[in-house]
Structures are given as structure tokens and as C-alpha cells.
Design a protein around this motif. Structure first.
Motif, PDB file in Angstrom:
ATOM      1  N   ASP A  96       0.855  -1.187   0.000  1.00 36.47           N
ATOM      2  CA  ASP A  96       0.000   0.000   0.000  1.00 36.47           C
ATOM      3  C   ASP A  96       0.889   1.234   0.000  1.00 36.47           C
ATOM      4  OD1 ASP A  96      -1.945   2.134   0.845  1.00 36.47           O
ATOM      5  OD2 ASP A  96      -3.267   0.393   0.987  1.00 36.47           O
ATOM      6  N   ASP A 143      -3.745  -2.990  -1.882  1.00 36.90           N
ATOM      7  CA  ASP A 143      -4.804  -2.055  -2.245  1.00 36.90           C
ATOM      8  C   ASP A 143      -5.012  -2.165  -3.752  1.00 36.90           C
ATOM      9  OD1 ASP A 143      -6.702  -0.103  -2.161  1.00 36.90           O
ATOM     10  OD2 ASP A 143      -5.384   1.489  -1.449  1.00 36.90           O
ATOM     11  N   VAL A 144      -6.199  -1.805  -4.223  1.00 40.27           N
ATOM     12  CA  VAL A 144      -6.453  -1.905  -5.657  1.00 40.27           C
ATOM     13  C   VAL A 144      -5.994  -0.647  -6.389  1.00 40.27           C
ATOM     14  CG1 VAL A 144      -8.800  -0.956  -5.668  1.00 40.27           C
ATOM     15  CG2 VAL A 144      -8.162  -2.689  -7.356  1.00 40.27           C
ATOM     16  N   ARG A 145      -6.036   0.513  -5.716  1.00 41.41           N
ATOM     17  CA  ARG A 145      -5.676   1.776  -6.365  1.00 41.41           C
ATOM     18  C   ARG A 145      -4.373   2.321  -5.779  1.00 41.41           C
ATOM     19  NH1 ARG A 145      -9.753   4.083  -9.396  1.00 41.41           N
ATOM     20  NH2 ARG A 145     -11.846   3.208  -9.148  1.00 41.41           N
ATOM     21  N   MET A 146      -3.323   2.347  -6.606  1.00 46.13           N
ATOM     22  CA  MET A 146      -2.034   2.903  -6.200  1.00 46.13           C
ATOM     23  C   MET A 146      -1.430   3.642  -7.385  1.00 46.13           C
ATOM     24  SD  MET A 146      -0.518  -0.255  -3.897  1.00 46.13           S
ATOM     25  CE  MET A 146      -1.138  -1.505  -5.044  1.00 46.13           C
ATOM     26  N   SER A 155      -1.642  -0.565 -10.334  1.00 45.79           N
ATOM     27  CA  SER A 155      -2.816  -0.980  -9.564  1.00 45.79           C
ATOM     28  C   SER A 155      -2.605  -2.379  -8.985  1.00 45.79           C
ATOM     29  CB  SER A 155      -4.056  -0.987 -10.459  1.00 45.79           C
ATOM     30  OG  SER A 155      -4.000  -2.070 -11.373  1.00 45.79           O
ATOM     31  N   ASP A 197      -3.041  -4.885 -11.791  1.00 50.26           N
ATOM     32  CA  ASP A 197      -1.866  -5.070 -12.645  1.00 50.26           C
ATOM     33  C   ASP A 197      -0.775  -5.847 -11.908  1.00 50.26           C
ATOM     34  OD1 ASP A 197      -2.940  -3.820 -14.855  1.00 50.26           O
ATOM     35  OD2 ASP A 197      -2.210  -1.838 -14.280  1.00 50.26           O
ATOM     36  N   THR A 237     -10.649  -3.178  -1.880  1.00 41.17           N
ATOM     37  CA  THR A 237     -11.283  -2.263  -2.825  1.00 41.17           C
ATOM     38  C   THR A 237     -12.152  -1.260  -2.077  1.00 41.17           C
ATOM     39  OG1 THR A 237     -13.343  -3.504  -3.149  1.00 41.17           O
ATOM     40  CG2 THR A 237     -11.439  -4.169  -4.468  1.00 41.17           C
ATOM     41  N   ASP A 258     -16.074   0.206  -5.794  1.00 41.28           N
ATOM     42  CA  ASP A 258     -15.150  -0.376  -6.768  1.00 41.28           C
ATOM     43  C   ASP A 258     -15.471  -1.821  -7.128  1.00 41.28           C
ATOM     44  OD1 ASP A 258     -13.655   1.843  -7.203  1.00 41.28           O
ATOM     45  OD2 ASP A 258     -12.074   1.342  -5.786  1.00 41.28           O
ATOM     46  N   LEU A 268     -14.047  -3.012 -10.356  1.00 42.53           N
ATOM     47  CA  LEU A 268     -12.620  -3.312 -10.242  1.00 42.53           C
ATOM     48  C   LEU A 268     -12.405  -4.641  -9.532  1.00 42.53           C
ATOM     49  CD1 LEU A 268     -10.889   0.085  -9.349  1.00 42.53           C
ATOM     50  CD2 LEU A 268     -10.609  -1.281 -11.420  1.00 42.53           C
TER      51      LEU A 268
END
Length: 207
Positions: free
Chosen positions: A15, A60-63, A67, A70, A88, A92, A95
Motif C-alpha cells: 500500500d 490495495d487496488v488503487r495505487m 494498480s 496489474d 477495494t 469499486d 474493479l
């Protein structure tokens, strides 16, 4: 007497938020698990390049750099089989579906109860393919087949990550009616949360 093999207790936490990493590390360590912290997906990939990662991965899904989705794709492409749990946001779900298709074992929605997170990690450590195996239970497929056409249409909207209002507009019904169908779907599928519903649906259908 046979010796029971203990599951690896290492949890690789990825994260970009330092405060959240520290908070997760404290929670994980107080539940008899061993956290290893990474400030970015690239840090974890470098560690995985040096040696296979044991235990499980919590990301975490969003970085910013990459991501969590990925990251999962990169790990799976490299042949790594370490189970991955993705965190998430509440909105999300789309996602989360993409993450499951990328090879993630499980996902949890933020904000989450500490117990929910620890349960997901312990499940990943004890049964690396547990969530996927459970979702392939024939009973789950039977429950899915028992849904009415309208219930299936609402389910499709939920799996796509759409809000009740969007599903209502698409189907030409009221948001309240969507809520009723959604409740019926969750009852028939025997799930306790929307995230669990999405997870078993995606995995039962094979992504």
C-alpha cells in the motif's frame, strides 16, 4: 503421531499509504501473523524476483505506480502462485470483478471490520485456492440456476458494479424494486454481503 504442517503466516502488505501500512501491520501482527511491508507494487515485484513469496499478499487496488490488479497480472504472468487478497473501495465492485479475473483469490470492501480482514487472510493462508474452490461447489451453480430472469438481470448489473439507480434505469423499474430483487438474489445465493455475491458469481462462471 503425525505432525500437523503449519501454514505460512507471512502477509505481504502492499500500500502506498504509510499510515495505513503501519495500521495493517499492527492488526496483522496482533493476530499472530507476520507482516512484511512494501510501499509500492514494484517493491514487492522486486522481492518476488529475488525469491518466491510464501504466505499471502494483501494489496490495495488503487495505487499510483501500478494498480493491485496489474500487480496480480504481473505475478501470475511470472508463474507466482501466492494467494492475493485485494482491498477495494465500496464503489469499486467493477474493479473487484476485474481483480478476480486477473487471478486474485479474494477481495474485501473498505471500510471493513478487522475481523473480516483477518478472516480473509487466514483463509488465504490456510487454503490458497479456498475461495475459488468454494465458488466451484455444484450447489453454488444450482443456486445461480434457480434465479428468475429478472433476478439474473439485476445480478448482472450488480456484478458490473452498477448502483441500484443505474440498474433500475436500465431495466425500466424502480430503485426500490431493484432492492427487492437484490435481496431475493442474496437470499437464494445464500451470501451475506454484496462482495461475497459478486465473488461467487464471477468464480462460478469461471471469470
Amino acid at each position: 503421531m503425525a505432525t500437523m504442517i503449519q501454514a505460512d503466516t507471512t502477509v505481504h502488505v502492499v500500500d502506498d499509504d504509510a499510515a495505513l501500512r503501519d495500521s495493517l501491520a499492527f492488526l496483522i501482527s496482533t493476530n499472530d501473523l507476520e507482516p512484511r511491508l512494501y510501499a509500492s507494487p514494484l517493491e514487492l515485484l522486486e522481492a518476488a524476483r529475488r525469491e518466491p513469496l510464501s504466505g499471502c499478499i494483501l494489496t490495495d487496488v488503487r495505487m499510483p505506480e501500478m494498480s493491485g490488479i496489474d500487480l496480480a497480472r504481473r505475478l501470475r504472468a511470472s508463474g507466482a502462485t501466492t494467494p492475493i487478497v485485494v482491498m477495494t473501495g465500496h464503489a469499486d465492485l467493477a474493479l473487484a470483478v476485474e481483480a478476480m479475473r486477473a487471478g486474485v483469490q479474494d477481495f474485501i470492501e473498505k471500510p471493513f471490520d478487522d475481523a473480516v480482514l483477518i478472516e480473509a487472510l487466514q483463509r488465504a493462508l490456510a487454503e490458497p485456492d479456498g475461495a475459488r474452490t468454494a465458488a466451484r461447489d455444484p450447489l453454488v451453480a444450482e443456486r445461480l440456476a434457480s434465479l428468475s430472469q429478472r433476478e439474473l438481470e439485476v445480478l448482472e448489473g450488480l456484478v458490473a458494479g452498477h448502483a441500484n439507480k443505474v440498474i433500475a434505469y436500465d431495466l425500466g423499474i424502480s430503485p426500490r424494486t431493484v432492492e427487492v430483487y437484490r435481496a431475493n438474489v442474496m437470499t437464494k445465493m445464500q451470501v451475506r454481503s454484496l462482495s461475497e455475491l459478486v465473488r461467487v458469481t464471477v468464480l462460478t462462471r469461471g471469470g
